[in-house]
Structure formats: C-alpha cells, structure tokens
Design an enzyme around this catalytic site. Structure first.
Site, PDB file in Angstrom:
ATOM      1  N   GLU A 169       0.799  -1.217   0.000  1.00  0.00           N
ATOM      2  CA  GLU A 169       0.000   0.000   0.000  1.00  0.00           C
ATOM      3  C   GLU A 169       0.839   1.279   0.000  1.00  0.00           C
ATOM      4  OE1 GLU A 169      -2.934  -0.237   3.118  1.00  0.00           O
ATOM      5  OE2 GLU A 169      -3.919  -1.946   2.204  1.00  0.00           O
ATOM      6  N   GLU A 175      -5.390  -8.594   1.093  1.00  0.00           N
ATOM      7  CA  GLU A 175      -6.034  -8.183   2.350  1.00  0.00           C
ATOM      8  C   GLU A 175      -7.510  -7.941   2.088  1.00  0.00           C
ATOM      9  OE1 GLU A 175      -4.391  -4.807   4.469  1.00  0.00           O
ATOM     10  OE2 GLU A 175      -2.348  -5.511   4.083  1.00  0.00           O
TER      11      GLU A 175
HETATM   12  C1  GBH Z   1      -4.777  -1.855   5.519  1.00  0.00           C
HETATM   13  O1  GBH Z   1      -4.881  -0.571   4.988  1.00  0.00           O
HETATM   14  C2  GBH Z   1      -3.409  -2.050   6.067  1.00  0.00           C
HETATM   15  O2  GBH Z   1      -2.566  -2.682   5.128  1.00  0.00           O
HETATM   16  C3  GBH Z   1      -3.360  -2.783   7.366  1.00  0.00           C
HETATM   17  O3  GBH Z   1      -2.110  -2.631   7.946  1.00  0.00           O
HETATM   18  C4  GBH Z   1      -4.479  -2.305   8.266  1.00  0.00           C
HETATM   19  O4  GBH Z   1      -4.420  -2.864   9.534  1.00  0.00           O
HETATM   20  C5  GBH Z   1      -5.774  -2.644   7.605  1.00  0.00           C
HETATM   21  O5  GBH Z   1      -5.849  -2.100   6.345  1.00  0.00           O
HETATM   22  C6  GBH Z   1      -6.999  -2.167   8.380  1.00  0.00           C
HETATM   23  O6  GBH Z   1      -7.018  -0.777   8.469  1.00  0.00           O
HETATM   24  O7  GBH Z   1     -10.089   8.566   3.645  1.00  0.00           O
HETATM   25  O8  GBH Z   1      -8.521   8.612   1.871  1.00  0.00           O
HETATM   26  O9  GBH Z   1      -7.690   8.739   4.101  1.00  0.00           O
HETATM   27  C7  GBH Z   1      -6.188  -0.143   4.803  1.00  0.00           C
HETATM   28  C8  GBH Z   1      -6.358   0.845   3.718  1.00  0.00           C
HETATM   29  C9  GBH Z   1      -6.481   3.131   3.511  1.00  0.00           C
HETATM   30  C10 GBH Z   1      -8.438   1.970   4.201  1.00  0.00           C
HETATM   31  C11 GBH Z   1      -7.039   4.398   4.025  1.00  0.00           C
HETATM   32  C12 GBH Z   1      -9.050   3.278   4.686  1.00  0.00           C
HETATM   33  C13 GBH Z   1      -8.986   5.700   4.331  1.00  0.00           C
HETATM   34  C14 GBH Z   1      -8.616   6.515   3.138  1.00  0.00           C
HETATM   35  N1  GBH Z   1      -6.994   2.025   4.244  1.00  0.00           N
HETATM   36  N2  GBH Z   1      -8.494   4.368   3.959  1.00  0.00           N
HETATM   37  S1  GBH Z   1      -8.736   8.235   3.206  1.00  0.00           S
END
Ligand code: GBH
Length: 458
Positions: A162, A354
């Site tokens: 990511e 994931e």
């Molecule tokens: C994953 O990322 C991670 O890889 C992991 O480590 C984590 O524990 C898991 O998810 C659960 O959170 O509103 O544009 O700021 C998750 C990806 C990216 C999902 C950010 C929520 C909010 C985007 N995340 N997103 S924003």
C-alpha cells in the site's frame, strides 16, 4: 463453489502491528515507534512496543493458523530489525525471520513475505525518508539482503504494501508516521515508493521466485449519473487507484492526475517509468470499501477528502451496513474491482492480499461468536468466486488479519483478527470466523449459505 487447485488460503499480518519486541535482537527504531511515542498521534497513546508479542509467540500463532486449515501466511519483515540503522545488516534480526520461515515450512504453510509494511528505519527518515530518492536505493539493498538470507525457502515476495498509505497518510494527511502534512511531498514519496518496488525487482528476480506488490483500492462510486458525478468519480479513482496501478502496469502515471499534481513531475527521472514497470508475477489487491463521491458546484473548491490533487468533489458518508470502523460493506464492489484490474492489466494473476472487517468482538465462555465477520467473509468470498467465474485469474485470498493487533492511528480499538487477542494477558481465542475460513480453505470450496453462520464444527 469450488476454487482453483493450489488456491492460497491465508491470513495476513504486518511486523509493527503484531511483533512487539521493539528493542530485542538489536532492532533499531522505526518511524512508527517515534510516531506512536508522540503525544496525540495514536488513540489512547497506544504503541506497538508489545502488540501481540508475536516476536516471542510466533510458533503458537503459526500453529493456530495451520490448525485452522489455512495454507499460507502473509507477514512482513521489519526493515529496522534487519538493518537497525538503515544501512548495516543485523544477523540477529535476520535470524528471527529465519526461524519464522522454518516454522511455517514445518507446518506446510506457504510464506508470503512483504518487505515493507510501513516501518521505515527512523535513521532513514532522519536522512530524508521517502521524499528522498536515496531511500529507494536503500530499499533495494535491503531487499537483496533479505532475499540472500531467505530466498532458498521463500518464493512469494511482495515488495511494498500500500504505497498509497505510506505516502499519502504518512506525508500528506499526516495521520500515519512520520506525520508530515504536505501534499506535494506526499506525491514525491509515492514515486519513490514505486521506484523502490521497481529497483527491488532486480534483487528478487530468479528462477522459482514470484514477485509482486500490494495496492489498496477504493473504487469510486458516483452518487448520481450526471457528467459531473462521473467526473468526480474519475478524479477520485485517478489519485487513489490509477496513480499507483498504471505505472506498475507500464502505462505511466495517469495524465489527468499529473496535470493537477504541482511540482510532482520534477521528481520523475528518465528511466523511472521503465523501472517501476518491472514485470510482476501477480498483483496483491487489498480491498476494504468503496468511496461514494459527489461533485461540488465549484470545481476548484477543496475536497473534504484529504488526498493530493482532489478538488471540486466530496466523499459522502459510508452507507450501511458498516463495520465497527465505519467502513461500508460492499462485496459486489470486490467482484467489479477484480474484473476491472484484470481487464486493465491484460489478465494479470491477482491475489486478494487483504480483505477483512473490524467488529467489537467479545469472548464469552471461551468463544468469540463473530457472526457479522463470518457473514462478511462469506459474502466477499462469493464475490471472489463471481470474479473467477467471469474469467479473472485469482490465485489466493488472505484475510486481514490473523490476529487482533495494533491498528495504527486507532491503537488497539479495532479488532480485525480471525483470532481474538486479550492484550492484557496475550491469551488467544480463535473466533468463529477463523473456524469458518479454515473450513472453506480445507474444502477449497464455499458451501451453501447455511453452512456459514452458526456452524460450530471445529
Ligand atoms: C490496511 O490498509 C493495512 O494494510 C493494514 O495494515 C491495516 O491494519 C488494515 O488495512 C486495516 O485498516 O479517507 O482517503 O484517508 C487499509 C487501507 C487506507 C483503508 C485508508 C481506509 C482511508 C482513506 N486504508 N483508507 S482516506
């Protein structure tokens, strides 16, 4: 609903979220140690100093995963364990992953190794971090060191997990380490993370080695069908999804995004786009939720979504059903996402690296009856199966996460595990969802809906 022979059924974790033992074996500090120690950055002042104590309890945890019936474990290596100062290799640090890999192989579990899940050595942040191009070269050195130590037994490699989060949350919105808030800097960090992926490709190439990266996707759903709605969705999709996917697929950065991207283009040097487009064996697709978007009347008005380049649009509140995190549950979006990536990439093999949900689980009489999560997995696995039937080459599915763990800025408040962790006692309790996923894995098939919820066979 059967799945292809050899399908990987696994669970994922990340080093800083589960390991603890942050000063053991000569490990150096990472940006997350620093960030979590800074007041006001992580909910409740939580840190990963102990986390799930996986550093000591990995045999028990791998035993739980194997006993459930899963056949793969996606874990990440902590760069500051292997290179405490970002440069010098630590034999003790490597030895931990040596033991971990041997434990996995001893239980017939396929190791799927991620090199970077956000715990940058603090020394490299001090030298400039991801906004500095040199960090990408340091990453390639690190990839070569880990590969030399484990490449005889690990055949599935993911470079970077990511880059969206590492760049945009780490250097843009600042909600993740190192907490920098500057959109131009975030875009440059993103480029260097992708460059790091491409440079590492050379270190990881070799017979029998499969090589990938994992991207997080948030498909944009326009909240209406006017041209302005479609334009808002295109903008969100551009910066969130295509900005990372397209260069990896050899299409370069999307022009519509670059046109809005400030001083970003200056950091892209000749040859970089070829480096980033190094052929991958499969793409890790991390999927949690879509984003519903709507246009604003003024195309220049700032967006309520804190991402670089976004203007003139709003992200609407998530629609129920929601997880405890407040994320929308939309399994059908996973099907269309897999189909879209497959079409855009000319049929690249995909692995759902994931997928999962947080709910407020409790242990009652030694059991965790997480029916909502069982339902979540069942629906999302059906969605994966729909994509397979549509001809998408999906090779595996990894639940996030094996264990309840340190959920970054949310501390220990969001439980994603197949296994419940009592953080006071470190006691593990397998959840119903873990048993469910294990049964599906062993059968390599998803049964009738009635087999899911409420089924208590081990
Ligand atoms: C994953 O990322 C991670 O890889 C992991 O480590 C984590 O524990 C898991 O998810 C659960 O959170 O509103 O544009 O700021 C998750 C990806 C990216 C999902 C950010 C929520 C909010 C985007 N995340 N997103 S924003």
């Amino acid at each position: 609903m059967t799945f292809p022979t050899g399908f990987l059924w696994g669970a994922a974790t990340a080093s800083y979220q589960v390991e603890g033992g942050v000063t053991e074996g000569g490990r150096g500090p990472s940006v997350w140690d620093t960030f979590a120690a800074t007041e006001g950055k992580v909910l409740g002042g939580a840190t990963g100093a102990v986390a799930c104590d996986h550093y000591h309890r990995y045999p028990e945890d791998i035993g739980l995963l194997a006993d459930l019936g899963l056949n793969a474990y996606r874990f990440s290596v902590a760069w500051p364990r292997v290179m405490p100062d970002g440069v010098t290799t630590s034999a003790a640090g490597l030895a931990f992953y040596d033991r971990l890999v041997d434990e996995l192989l001893g239980r017939d579990v396929v190791p799927v190794l991620t090199l970077y899940h956000w715990d940058l050595p603090q020394a490299l942040e001090d030298a400039g971090g991801w906004p500095s191009r040199d960090t990408a070269s340091r990453f390639a050195d690190y990839a070569a060191v880990v590969h030399a130590a484990l490449g005889d037994r690990v055949h599935q490699w993911t470079t970077v997990n990511e880059p969206f989060c590492a760049a945009f949350l780490g250097y843009g919105s600042g909600v993740h380490a190192p907490g920098v808030q500057d959109h131009d800097t975030a875009l440059i960090a993103a480029h260097h993370l992708l460059l790091a992926h491409g440079l590492a490709a050379r270190a990881l190439a070799g017979p029998g080695q499969e090589f990938s990266l994992a991207l997080n996707f948030a498909p944009a759903i326009p909240d209406g069908d006017t041209p302005a709605h479609l334009e808002a969705a295109r903008k969100f999709d551009g910066i969130h999804n295509r900005f990372f996917l397209d260069p990896v697929l050899g299409r370069g950065y999307p022009e519509d995004v670059v046109a809005a991207a400030g001083r970003f283009p200056e950091c892209v040097r000749d040859g970089d786009t070829d480096t980033i487009a190094a052929p991958i064996d499969w793409l890790g697709v991390n999927y949690y939720a879509p984003a519903r978007v709507t246009p604003l009347e003024d195309p220049q008005a700032p967006s309520n979504c804190p991402l670089p380049t976004l203007r003139g649009m709003d992200v609407l509140p998530a629609r129920p059903p929601l997880t405890a995190f407040g994320w929308e549950q939309s399994p059908s979006t996973l099907t269309s996402l897999l189909e879209w990536i497959s079409a855009r990439s000319g049929g690249l093999p995909l692995v759902v690296a994931e997928n999962g949900a947080s709910f407020a689980d409790t242990v009652v009489d030694g059991r965790v009856y997480d029916a909502a999560r069982v339902n979540y997995f069942m629906e999302h696995l059906r969605a994966v199966h729909d994509a397979l039937r549509a001809g998408v080459d999906v090779r595996g599915y990894f639940a996030w996460s094996l264990l309840d763990n340190f959920e970054w800025a949310m501390g220990y408040t969001q439980r994603f595990g197949l296994v419940h962790v009592d953080f006071e006692t470190q006691r593990r309790t397998v959840k119903e969802s873990g048993r469910f996923l294990g049964r599906v894995a062993r059968a390599n098939a998803l049964g009738a809906p009635a087999d899911g919820v409420g089924d208590t066979r081990a």
